[in-house]
Design a protein around this motif. Structure first.
Motif: not given
Length: 173
Positions: A145-161
């Motif tokens: 949520r912090v990263m999204e709140a500062v404008g960072m966009l979700f780009v991918r997901e792996d098994e851990q991150l």
């Protein structure tokens, strides 16, 4: 006031992001505060130790990273260290920097991570980075949520991150 490395602290409304010196990073890694250190309860965490260790590795491999180093998050009201934030090193070949951050449990949920990350992103843009990357454990919804709140966009997901990215406009952040 500048540190002995010549990098001025960064200031936000409630925080000071104090650039670590090699001596301070060594104290964090060793868990032994110096006479002037004001460590809050729970500081340094394992993440702070990892960040300080990474900073020391970057210095050993590449020299002083300048503004792309590691910072101690201090509350301005009392100067107490309540976490860490920083870059994993200078910009990569695509001019992107990777960020990491963490706070002591006692101060989570007060908006400090968002405030500190916003300032770090501003500095990265002003210093010529093309953008910022970061990641969070799959279960770490607060960090996501912090990263999204500062404008960072979700780009991918792996098994851990979950991985996030912010591309600066052509003219900078």
């Amino acid at each position: 006031m500048k540190t002995d490395e010549g990098h001025a602290p960064l200031r936000t409304e409630r925080l000071t992001l104090h650039p670590l010196t090699p001596a301070e990073a060594e104290r964090i890694v060793n868990g032994t505060p110096g006479a002037g250190d004001r460590w809050g309860r729970g500081y340094p965490s394992d993440g702070d130790v990892a960040g300080a260790s990474g900073y020391l590795r970057v210095r050993a491999d590449h020299g002083d990273p300048g503004v792309f180093g590691a910072y101690e998050i201090r509350r301005r009201e009392d100067g107490e260290a309540v976490g860490g934030i920083g870059f994993h090193g200078p910009p990569d070949d695509e001019r992107f920097v990777t960020v990491g951050y963490g706070l002591t449990e006692a101060v989570r949920g007060q908006g400090y991570a968002r405030e500190a990350l916003s300032e770090l992103i501003r500095v990265a843009g002003e210093a010529g980075a093309a953008g910022v990357k970061g990641d969070a454990d799959l279960g770490n919804l607060a960090s996501q949520r912090v990263m999204e709140a500062v404008g960072m966009l979700f780009v991918r997901e792996d098994e851990q991150l979950r991985h996030y990215r912010l591309v600066f406009p052509a003219g900078g952040a």
